[in-house]
Design an enzyme around this catalytic site. Structure first.
Site, PDB file in Angstrom:
ATOM      1  N   GLN A 159      27.452  75.784  96.946  1.00 24.61           N
ATOM      2  CA  GLN A 159      28.591  76.109  96.074  1.00 24.61           C
ATOM      3  C   GLN A 159      28.131  76.207  94.624  1.00 24.61           C
ATOM      4  O   GLN A 159      27.795  75.192  94.011  1.00 24.61           O
ATOM      5  CB  GLN A 159      29.639  74.992  96.224  1.00 24.61           C
ATOM      6  CG  GLN A 159      30.882  75.156  95.396  1.00 24.61           C
ATOM      7  CD  GLN A 159      31.699  73.872  95.369  1.00 24.61           C
ATOM      8  OE1 GLN A 159      31.169  72.793  95.641  1.00 24.61           O
ATOM      9  NE2 GLN A 159      32.977  73.978  95.043  1.00 24.61           N
ATOM     10  N   SER A 195      29.973  74.565  89.383  1.00 29.33           N
ATOM     11  CA  SER A 195      29.810  73.814  88.137  1.00 29.33           C
ATOM     12  C   SER A 195      28.687  74.364  87.270  1.00 29.33           C
ATOM     13  O   SER A 195      27.680  74.850  87.782  1.00 29.33           O
ATOM     14  CB  SER A 195      29.510  72.343  88.447  1.00 29.33           C
ATOM     15  OG  SER A 195      30.514  71.818  89.263  1.00 29.33           O
ATOM     16  N   SER A 249      24.621  71.102  95.306  1.00 26.89           N
ATOM     17  CA  SER A 249      24.116  70.422  96.503  1.00 26.89           C
ATOM     18  C   SER A 249      23.569  71.437  97.496  1.00 26.89           C
ATOM     19  O   SER A 249      24.080  72.552  97.593  1.00 26.89           O
ATOM     20  CB  SER A 249      25.243  69.635  97.180  1.00 26.89           C
ATOM     21  OG  SER A 249      25.882  68.803  96.243  1.00 26.89           O
ATOM     22  N   GLU A 266      37.620  71.641 100.109  1.00 26.87           N
ATOM     23  CA  GLU A 266      36.590  70.670  99.772  1.00 26.87           C
ATOM     24  C   GLU A 266      37.181  69.266  99.790  1.00 26.87           C
ATOM     25  O   GLU A 266      36.598  68.328 100.313  1.00 26.87           O
ATOM     26  CB  GLU A 266      36.008  70.984  98.395  1.00 26.87           C
ATOM     27  CG  GLU A 266      35.004  69.930  97.915  1.00 26.87           C
ATOM     28  CD  GLU A 266      34.215  70.361  96.686  1.00 26.87           C
ATOM     29  OE1 GLU A 266      34.757  71.136  95.874  1.00 26.87           O
ATOM     30  OE2 GLU A 266      33.059  69.926  96.556  1.00 26.87           O
ATOM     31  N   GLU A 285      40.010  61.557  88.081  1.00 29.11           N
ATOM     32  CA  GLU A 285      40.967  61.814  86.990  1.00 29.11           C
ATOM     33  C   GLU A 285      41.619  63.186  87.181  1.00 29.11           C
ATOM     34  O   GLU A 285      42.834  63.332  87.028  1.00 29.11           O
ATOM     35  CB  GLU A 285      40.261  61.762  85.628  1.00 29.11           C
ATOM     36  CG  GLU A 285      39.829  60.354  85.189  1.00 29.11           C
ATOM     37  CD  GLU A 285      38.630  59.820  85.960  1.00 29.11           C
ATOM     38  OE1 GLU A 285      37.831  60.630  86.477  1.00 29.11           O
ATOM     39  OE2 GLU A 285      38.496  58.587  86.063  1.00 29.11           O
TER      40      GLU A 285
HETATM   41  C1  LIG Z   1      26.896  64.185  94.067  1.00 32.62           C
HETATM   42  C2  LIG Z   1      27.456  65.399  93.415  1.00 32.62           C
HETATM   43  C3  LIG Z   1      27.412  66.620  94.072  1.00 32.62           C
HETATM   44  C4  LIG Z   1      27.917  67.765  93.462  1.00 32.62           C
HETATM   45  N1  LIG Z   1      27.811  68.960  94.135  1.00 32.62           N
HETATM   46  C5  LIG Z   1      28.251  70.103  93.544  1.00 32.62           C
HETATM   47  C6  LIG Z   1      28.084  71.358  94.180  1.00 32.62           C
HETATM   48  O1  LIG Z   1      27.526  71.438  95.274  1.00 32.62           O
HETATM   49  N2  LIG Z   1      28.510  72.458  93.562  1.00 32.62           N
HETATM   50  C7  LIG Z   1      29.147  72.409  92.358  1.00 32.62           C
HETATM   51  O2  LIG Z   1      29.547  73.453  91.876  1.00 32.62           O
HETATM   52  N3  LIG Z   1      29.314  71.227  91.702  1.00 32.62           N
HETATM   53  C8  LIG Z   1      28.890  70.071  92.280  1.00 32.62           C
HETATM   54  N4  LIG Z   1      29.045  68.866  91.620  1.00 32.62           N
HETATM   55  C9  LIG Z   1      29.610  68.863  90.277  1.00 32.62           C
HETATM   56  C10 LIG Z   1      30.995  68.276  90.157  1.00 32.62           C
HETATM   57  O3  LIG Z   1      31.959  69.115  90.737  1.00 32.62           O
HETATM   58  C11 LIG Z   1      31.273  68.018  88.681  1.00 32.62           C
HETATM   59  O4  LIG Z   1      30.351  67.068  88.231  1.00 32.62           O
HETATM   60  C12 LIG Z   1      32.663  67.518  88.417  1.00 32.62           C
HETATM   61  O5  LIG Z   1      33.611  68.527  88.661  1.00 32.62           O
HETATM   62  C13 LIG Z   1      32.861  66.954  86.994  1.00 32.62           C
HETATM   63  O6  LIG Z   1      32.441  67.841  86.026  1.00 32.62           O
HETATM   64  P1  LIG Z   1      31.475  67.346  84.832  1.00 32.62           P
HETATM   65  O7  LIG Z   1      30.334  66.701  85.500  1.00 32.62           O
HETATM   66  O8  LIG Z   1      31.244  68.483  83.954  1.00 32.62           O
HETATM   67  O9  LIG Z   1      32.284  66.230  84.082  1.00 32.62           O
HETATM   68  P2  LIG Z   1      33.337  66.456  82.886  1.00 32.62           P
HETATM   69  O10 LIG Z   1      34.295  67.488  83.290  1.00 32.62           O
HETATM   70  O11 LIG Z   1      32.608  66.660  81.629  1.00 32.62           O
HETATM   71  O12 LIG Z   1      34.064  65.059  82.864  1.00 32.62           O
HETATM   72  C14 LIG Z   1      33.600  63.907  82.163  1.00 32.62           C
HETATM   73  C15 LIG Z   1      34.650  62.816  82.325  1.00 32.62           C
HETATM   74  O13 LIG Z   1      35.860  63.245  81.702  1.00 32.62           O
HETATM   75  C16 LIG Z   1      36.935  63.212  82.609  1.00 32.62           C
HETATM   76  N5  LIG Z   1      37.849  64.316  82.333  1.00 32.62           N
HETATM   77  C17 LIG Z   1      37.556  65.624  82.207  1.00 32.62           C
HETATM   78  N6  LIG Z   1      38.663  66.336  82.000  1.00 32.62           N
HETATM   79  C18 LIG Z   1      39.699  65.473  82.009  1.00 32.62           C
HETATM   80  C19 LIG Z   1      41.108  65.598  81.869  1.00 32.62           C
HETATM   81  N7  LIG Z   1      41.698  66.783  81.695  1.00 32.62           N
HETATM   82  N8  LIG Z   1      41.842  64.490  81.963  1.00 32.62           N
HETATM   83  C20 LIG Z   1      41.272  63.272  82.162  1.00 32.62           C
HETATM   84  N9  LIG Z   1      39.963  63.089  82.297  1.00 32.62           N
HETATM   85  C21 LIG Z   1      39.178  64.180  82.221  1.00 32.62           C
HETATM   86  C22 LIG Z   1      36.284  63.349  83.978  1.00 32.62           C
HETATM   87  O14 LIG Z   1      37.109  62.823  85.001  1.00 32.62           O
HETATM   88  C23 LIG Z   1      35.014  62.568  83.779  1.00 32.62           C
HETATM   89  O15 LIG Z   1      35.272  61.208  83.986  1.00 32.62           O
HETATM   90  C24 LIG Z   1      28.524  67.697  92.208  1.00 32.62           C
HETATM   91  C25 LIG Z   1      28.608  66.461  91.557  1.00 32.62           C
HETATM   92  C26 LIG Z   1      28.068  65.322  92.139  1.00 32.62           C
HETATM   93  C27 LIG Z   1      28.143  64.021  91.411  1.00 32.62           C
END
Ligand SMILES: Cc1cc2nc3c(=O)[nH]c(=O)nc-3n(C[C@H](O)[C@H](O)[C@H](O)COP(=O)(O)OP(=O)(O)OC[C@H]3O[C@@H](n4cnc5c(N)ncnc54)[C@H](O)[C@@H]3O)c2cc1C
Lengths: 389, 404
Positions: free
Chosen positions: B122, B125, B157, B240, B374
């Protein structure tokens, strides 16, 4: 797993018919007024739910005049009674006492089906005209042993030939016993048994107590050589009491679910309307997240409550686990929901003129009734082989 | 919501499905046939995912009948399609392709997806767009019959095993962010697609960074209309969450609670009253969550999907974290050791394997992957409870003008 955790069409229809009736005849203002008027049970409402929706005799077999339904339907109805904090003795009579009598009737092998004192009483209870209550503390839970505060007393002349026993002792804080026509009295002695005592008999004293949950009035019962008739004795009596308390816990869990759902709905409705800082308070994330979490716990509570009702309905061997899980989980969800309801309504939620306190009191009292969450989790220690240190 | 199969004219019973499987097994002996040939034949016979339409590996019968088919194949010792190796393909790509793919795309992709011959990942991100997925910056520019794609994806992943990636890219920066996205299947072996391991806090690398440098994607691999990418992505994300959170029939004491109670039962000397109390609560919560998953499964099987799927994922994350944290403490001195920090690129992601330390660390990801807890609470509050959205600065502005 075979238990169906959804609602059947019949259950949905029952719930909506009952909800309509309660909305029309038992608004929270009526309920609140009643708690102060010294008439804590709503006899008219009870007649209406008994005749209109058949709630009094859901568990009672059709040959005895009941609906021949199961704990699933009763649990569905209980959700609505919780949602409306309805002041009717459905829990004590249609769930607990009915279960004790059904259990007793099953054990009385020597009498043909449909005859005997238990069956007679069930027949009278089916239409709601007569109600019964177990003379036990509301806080008693299944698994805590046969209640010991009521005992057999010396017989009086003529008792023996009349088949009457004399009962003596006190039970504190019994639920739904105040309006009951008949008391089911678990009494210690020889034989240890379950006795039927007419509520109007000499020597039966019931004193209403000021209850934390004024929508479910408790009373203290004192028996002073009151006359009773044995319906079942020994092991079978103990089983009848156990079954009744377990069913009470499961049905109360469903009531807690209905209460939690109502508190959530009320609160969501309010925070959408209430504005501060030029926007609805429900648009603040701190509040949205709390309500989202509450909704999540309600989805969990619904699954476990359905499971307990389904297990009871089919006599599943997992029933003790299911009941303990349901009562433990739903107790906490309901109190949490009611507490959130007060908090998120702000000052108005703290007033007497707002229904939140009715739910809070019902929820907190129900969390103690038939065993606290902690007591039920402790029961899981042996049921699930998670031995203590 | 989850695809629930188009009902075909004939509705079969569980017994009839079993009979079909047995007839199939008579004609295709799993002991002599090569694994891949066997799986292909199973797909062609409509016995792969029976709720999928005929012609695409299914029979168009209710999803509830799948269990009967799986049981019958398992009984015969037939090879399965190793679903744990292709979680994104089976759980997310397939329902998206089924809902939005053309007939040609379904025929081209679904079989190799189901058999596991082609793994999917996928590509959503990006370093600058996680929770705010619709703000992503990877650009796809139309060039004749294909698209030229440049940008960076992250936390991807299984990308290192994948043949295909579900790619969300910006095709029009001049409109508000949700409207300018399109959805593609990206060939991970194409020139311009570079996959680099990204080590995670457990020591290993389940996920990757993916660099797209003028990678070419044929227009025939676009899924859904140009500009419709956000809508297609919603299907992927919804699936998902259900795939991560539950809706499976599982026995009691499966998942994270299993190693914890096993340790409790086998090591009486570790027990204390305080830990006992905590374990009873966790055990009860885990069992309730399992029942809620079962209820969700029953609703889906009956074609009455509710919004409970998002609840399941939240609860799953919280419980995995609390139970694994408990287990490290219960393990005491042993909880201070960690099995292996070596950098590896595992075949599958096993949340419950290895030691308590690994389980504890890996579980932290459960509330981040697939939408953070969140964000899920926001979604529940707004879409399920209907609470008002917070004021936003980015909704009606062209993506290129959003302050960053
Ligand atoms: C083990 C693992 C596997 C993954 N696999 C994939 C994959 O296969 N493909 C893929 O595309 N992605 C994947 N991801 C990515 C994952 O979807 C993102 O990490 C996730 O959506 C959060 O985005 P970010 O890391 O940019 O955090 P951010 O969006 O920057 O968030 C940082 C913090 O702020 C909080 N936050 C953000 N916006 C808000 C809001 N509006 N209100 C309240 N709180 C908020 C979040 O909850 C978080 O605690 C994976 C992540 C992990 C950990």
């Amino acid at each position: 797993m075979s238990a169906d955790l959804r609602y059947s069409d019949t259950e949905r229809a029952l719930a909506s018919a009952l909800a309509d009736l309660l909305a029309a005849q038992s608004g929270w203002k009526d309920v609140l007024a009643r708690t102060e008027a010294g008439e804590s049970y709503d006899a008219g409402l009870w007649r209406a739910v008994a005749s209109g929706v058949g709630c009094a005799g859901l568990l009672i077999p059709e040959p005895l005049g009941g609906a021949g339904a199961s704990y699933r339907e009763l649990a569905t109805a209980a959700e609505q009674f919780g949602a409306f904090v309805a002041p009717v003795p459905y829990l004590g009579s249609a769930a607990v006492a009915t279960t004790a009598l059904l259990s007793a009737a099953e054990s009385t092998v020597n009498t043909p089906a449909g005859s005997g004192a238990s069956a007679d009483l069930l027949r009278r209870m089916a239409g709601g005209g007569t109600t019964a209550a177990l003379a036990a503390e509301f806080a008693a839970s299944a698994g805590s042993g046969f209640p010991g505060s009521l005992r057999l007393a010396a017989l009086r002349p003529g008792d023996e030939s009349a088949g009457v026993a004399r009962l003596r002792g006190t039970v504190r804080s019994a639920a739904d016993a105040l309006p009951a026509d008949v008391l089911l009295v678990p009494a210690d002695g020889v034989p240890q048994g379950l006795y039927l005592v007419d509520g109007t008999a000499p020597g039966v004293h019931r004193v209403p107590v000021s209850s934390l949950d004024m929508t479910r009035q408790l009373c203290d019962i004192t028996l002073d050589d009151a006359p009773g008739r044995l319906i079942v004795s020994g092991e079978a009596a103990a089983r009848a009491v156990e079954d009744a308390l377990a069913a009470g816990a499961a049905i109360l869990a469903a009531e807690q679910l209905g209460l939690a759902q109502r508190c959530l709905d009320m609160t969501v409705g309010y925070v959408k309307e209430r504005r501060q800082f030029a926007r609805p308070v429900g648009s603040f994330q701190a509040i949205k997240h709390r309500l989202a979490d509450l909704w999540v716990s309600v989805t969990q509570a619904r699954a476990v409550s359905r499971y307990a009702a389904a297990c009871l309905a089919s006599g599943d061997e997992d029933t003790p686990v299911a009941v303990a899980l349901a009562k433990a989980y739903c107790s906490e969800v309901a109190t949490h929901a009611a507490e959130e309801c007060v908090q998120l309504h702000g000052g108005i939620g703290f007033t007497w003129e707002h229904p939140a306190h009715l739910y809070l009191k019902r929820a907190k009292a129900a969390s103690v009734a038939f065993g606290t969450a902690g007591a039920h989790r402790s029961a899981l220690a042996s049921l699930a082989s998670i031995a203590p240190p | 919501m989850l695809d629930d199969g188009v009902l075909s004219e004939e509705t079969l019973t569980g017994d009839e499905i079993r009979e079909r499987v047995r007839a199939f097994l008579t004609a295709h002996d799993p002991r002599t046939m090569p694994r891949q040939d066997f799986l292909n034949a199973r797909w062609d016979a409509g016995l792969a995912w029976v709720h999928y339409p005929p012609g695409y590996g299914g029979l168009g019968v209710p999803r509830a009948l799948q269990a009967a088919a799986d049981e019958e194949f398992a009984r015969a010792g037939a090879p399965d399609n190793a679903p744990e190796r292709n979680p994104i393909g089976l759980g997310m790509a397939a329902p998206t392709i089924l809902a939005f793919g053309s007939g040609e795309q379904k025929s081209r992709w679904l079989r190799a997806l189901w058999t596991g011959e082609e793994i999917w990942c996928q590509l959503f991100s990006e370093p600058g767009a996680g929770s705010d997925l619709a703000g992503l910056a990877t650009r796809a520019v139309k060039d004749g019959d294909s698209w030229a794609v440049s940008g960076q994806k992250v936390w991807t992943s299984v990308a290192h095993h994948a043949k295909w990636g579900l790619l969300l890219a910006r095709t029009d920066p001049g409109v508000p962010k949700h409207q300018g996205l399109s959805y593609f299947a990206c060939d991970m072996t194409a020139p311009g697609v570079e996959v680099r391991p990204l080590r995670q806090l457990t020591g290993e690398a389940e996920f990757n960074e993916v660099f797209l440098t003028d990678a070419r994607i044929p227009d025939a691999d676009r899924i859904g209309q140009t500009g419709e990418g956000w809508r297609v992505a919603q299907t992927t994300l919804m699936n998902e969450r259900v795939a991560i959170g539950g809706a499976r029939a599982l026995p009691r004491e499966s998942g994270m609670i299993s190693p914890a109670v096993t340790l409790w039962r086998s090591r009486p000397e570790l027990r204390t009253p305080v830990l006992h109390d905590r374990l009873l609560r966790l055990w009860a919560d885990a069992e309730v969550a399992r029942l809620a998953g079962e209820r969700l499964r029953q609703q889906l099987a009956a074609g009455e999907p509710g919004p409970e799927g998002s609840a399941a994922k939240l609860v799953f994350a919280r419980l995995n974290q609390e139970i694994s944290a408990f287990e490290v403490e219960l393990a005491g001195a042993d909880g201070l050791r960690y099995d292996d920090w070596a950098m590896k690129r595992p075949e599958t992601s096993n949340l419950y394997g290895r030691g308590p330390g690994f389980r504890y660390l890996r579980a932290r990801g459960n509330s981040i992957e697939g939408g953070t807890s969140e964000i899920l609470r926001n979604i529940i509050a707004e879409r399920v409870l209907g609470l008002p959205a917070e004021p936003r600065a980015d909704k009606d502005v062209p993506w290129k003008d959003v302050p960053r």
